[in-house]
Design a protein around this motif. Sequence first.
Motif, mmCIF file in Angstrom:
data_model
loop_
_atom_site.group_PDB
_atom_site.id
_atom_site.type_symbol
_atom_site.label_atom_id
_atom_site.label_comp_id
_atom_site.label_asym_id
_atom_site.label_seq_id
_atom_site.Cartn_x
_atom_site.Cartn_y
_atom_site.Cartn_z
ATOM 1 N N LEU A 141 0.827 -1.206 0.000
ATOM 2 C CA LEU A 141 0.000 0.000 0.000
ATOM 3 C C LEU A 141 0.864 1.260 0.000
ATOM 4 O O LEU A 141 0.548 2.244 -0.683
ATOM 5 C CB LEU A 141 -0.924 -0.011 1.220
ATOM 6 N N GLU A 142 1.947 1.251 0.764
ATOM 7 C CA GLU A 142 2.834 2.413 0.794
ATOM 8 C C GLU A 142 3.429 2.684 -0.584
ATOM 9 O O GLU A 142 3.533 3.839 -1.009
ATOM 10 C CB GLU A 142 3.948 2.191 1.820
ATOM 11 N N ARG A 143 3.795 1.632 -1.278
ATOM 12 C CA ARG A 143 4.370 1.832 -2.609
ATOM 13 C C ARG A 143 3.314 2.354 -3.585
ATOM 14 O O ARG A 143 3.612 3.225 -4.411
ATOM 15 C CB ARG A 143 4.959 0.513 -3.125
ATOM 16 N N ARG A 144 2.101 1.857 -3.499
ATOM 17 C CA ARG A 144 1.037 2.330 -4.389
ATOM 18 C C ARG A 144 0.750 3.812 -4.141
ATOM 19 O O ARG A 144 0.551 4.585 -5.081
ATOM 20 C CB ARG A 144 -0.233 1.501 -4.177
ATOM 21 N N ILE A 145 0.729 4.211 -2.864
ATOM 22 C CA ILE A 145 0.497 5.618 -2.549
ATOM 23 C C ILE A 145 1.671 6.474 -3.026
ATOM 24 O O ILE A 145 1.479 7.572 -3.558
ATOM 25 C CB ILE A 145 0.277 5.786 -1.036
ATOM 26 N N GLY A 146 2.893 5.969 -2.846
ATOM 27 C CA GLY A 146 4.065 6.708 -3.285
ATOM 28 C C GLY A 146 4.106 6.911 -4.785
ATOM 29 O O GLY A 146 4.575 7.952 -5.275
ATOM 30 N N LEU A 147 3.595 5.957 -5.558
ATOM 31 C CA LEU A 147 3.617 6.068 -7.010
ATOM 32 C C LEU A 147 2.723 7.200 -7.519
ATOM 33 O O LEU A 147 2.985 7.773 -8.579
ATOM 34 C CB LEU A 147 3.177 4.743 -7.646
ATOM 35 N N GLN A 148 1.670 7.514 -6.793
ATOM 36 C CA GLN A 148 0.755 8.581 -7.220
ATOM 37 C C GLN A 148 0.571 9.616 -6.105
ATOM 38 O O GLN A 148 -0.526 10.106 -5.867
ATOM 39 C CB GLN A 148 -0.599 7.990 -7.640
ATOM 40 N N LEU A 149 1.674 9.921 -5.430
ATOM 41 C CA LEU A 149 1.625 10.842 -4.304
ATOM 42 C C LEU A 149 1.228 12.248 -4.721
ATOM 43 O O LEU A 149 0.659 13.007 -3.927
ATOM 44 C CB LEU A 149 2.986 10.871 -3.595
ATOM 45 N N ASP A 150 1.516 12.625 -5.967
ATOM 46 C CA ASP A 150 1.162 13.974 -6.414
ATOM 47 C C ASP A 150 -0.345 14.167 -6.544
ATOM 48 O O ASP A 150 -0.807 15.289 -6.764
ATOM 49 C CB ASP A 150 1.838 14.285 -7.755
ATOM 50 N N GLN A 151 -1.130 13.087 -6.381
ATOM 51 C CA GLN A 151 -2.590 13.189 -6.418
ATOM 52 C C GLN A 151 -3.198 13.250 -5.014
ATOM 53 O O GLN A 151 -4.420 13.332 -4.871
ATOM 54 C CB GLN A 151 -3.187 11.986 -7.159
ATOM 55 N N ALA A 152 -2.355 13.188 -3.995
ATOM 56 C CA ALA A 152 -2.848 13.108 -2.622
ATOM 57 C C ALA A 152 -3.139 14.492 -2.063
ATOM 58 O O ALA A 152 -2.610 15.506 -2.527
ATOM 59 C CB ALA A 152 -1.831 12.394 -1.741
#
Length: 633
Positions: free
Chosen positions: A323-334
Amino acid sequence: MGVVTVGELKPSISGKRSFRPSSSTRHITEWPISDVSSDLTIEVGAANFALHKFPLVSRSGRIRKLLLEAKDSKISRINLSAVPGGPEAFELAAKFCYGVNVEITLPNVAMLRCAAHFLEMTEEFAEKNLETRAESYLKENVLPNISNSVSVLHRCESLLPAAEDISLVNRIINAIASNACKEQLTSGLSKLEHNFPSKPVQTMESETPSDWWGKSLAVLSLDFFQRVLSAVKTKGLKQDMISKILINYAHNSLQGLIVRDPQLVKENFMDLEIQKKQRAIIEAIVSLLPTQSRKSTVPMAFLSSLLKSAIAASASTSCRSDLERRIGLQLDQAILEDILIPANSHGNNHNPMYDTDSILRIFSIFLNLDEDDDEDNHLRDESEMVYDFDSPRSPKQSSILKVSKLLDSYLAEVALDSNLMPSKVIALAELLPDHARIVNDGLYRAVDIFLKVHPNVKDSERYRLCKTIDCQKLSQEACSHAAQNERLPVQMAVQVLYFEQIRLRNAMNGGGHNQFFFGSMNGQFPQRSGSGAGSGCISPRDNYASVRRENRELKLEVARMRMRLTDLEKDHVSMKQELIVKSHPANKLFKSFTKKLGKLNALFRIKDIKPMGGKANSETRLLFQKRRRHSVS
């Protein structure tokens, strides 16, 4: 169908045995036949059925074999407790044997199909037997329709392992997967027709209508849901549809399963079971997520919710890392809410409120995308490739700018936690590269909040934390605040004033050489109130006067800071002298004697001075002025 106990099987007045019909069958006059005494009792669980041998053996191969294999030819009782569906299923099967018209429906078709297989009610013993009738209903009404298939599959959960033995579960799952892909193809063709219509289309059908079949999967158990999702993924269902199905299932399955008080988990068995169930659901959903990608179809809010639930449920390390990697891959959308992840305190009130270690890993994953995710490079458009990496308009740089603002907002929020360690804040503040922040106002605000909430932080940590702020990238408001901020080290305040003075000096010289310190970066910097630079409605004379006025104010601030440093040095020296005097009492007596002797010498020296006209008077006045100034200092 009559369901009676052994005590009710007493001879009636006519000498014949009778049995009462159940409430569900009392309206059927053909059943039961009360004028014929029963010669066979069937036990199914806690229920007993008083029936007749001939109708049963004419359609059920299993009952026929049991009667033939019995040693006692006059056997009158058979136990069939293992029949799938229990007494309800056997009652319907017995009615069918007696010729009663049994209606097959979605709720009972799986039960009748399994019971018919168990009782061997096949074409070998009678035409159009129960197994054939149930199979025909499945093919015509269940398998072609996704919602009907899901409903019957849900009924199969209580019919295991019989439903697995006859491959009913696999057949329904494969039918769901095939129909889902057919519907996807049909939907794609309809969208093409909408894109090239022969006539104007007034309304478009919603992407996910209220009766969408994916919502019906929420009733399935976790095992069946995993099997269905694996099947539709194998068949080629689009990832966005899989994401919607997972979101809907997670919303319905995890709702109400959150343990309200984690420290009571060990004390409460029910909470422990809830946490275990929640952990299994989360890990299963994470394993079914679409392939990791920088352009993933899984919403950031859903990934964030999963990570928060995974931490609360103490999910496996591999699950949280995924989950951390998935969030990191699209962090600019957070957004800020997505990364405010509570820490699992385990009942300790002295632990931090937020899981900063997880956020540190997430931001590190985003910053290392170019090194780890080269497989996405070939997907970039040609228009994106012409940008320089460090250009503020490049896609990568724009994403880093978004992430830097997000990190500064996160630091300002977590800085309010009194249990947060300075080392955690320093690690996060030092994480981004220099070009990630155009303006350091957000970072300065976070550091100031942290120092205000943590007044007892060590000087070394305070200095290292303030060192992360680039004073050259502070706005005028931030510089003014920092120059008067007593929580900051004196070195930083002097540095802020120094760079601000250089900026104003460059502005007075024409503003052409100030991009090294406060470059405009094509309008990326915000307008600074009070400064005439960049304002089109202020005349050059007013602009110059404003700059001079600000320069004078800054010079006064620098002078005040120098006086403050001088006072501090004097206080330091006087404290040392006091310590020396206190430690040596003889020095005090010697010092007082020296002062008195000096006063006597001065008095005699004044008497010996002879006035020599104006020159002598001026020298005498100068002497007194010097002594007076010395005494004041």
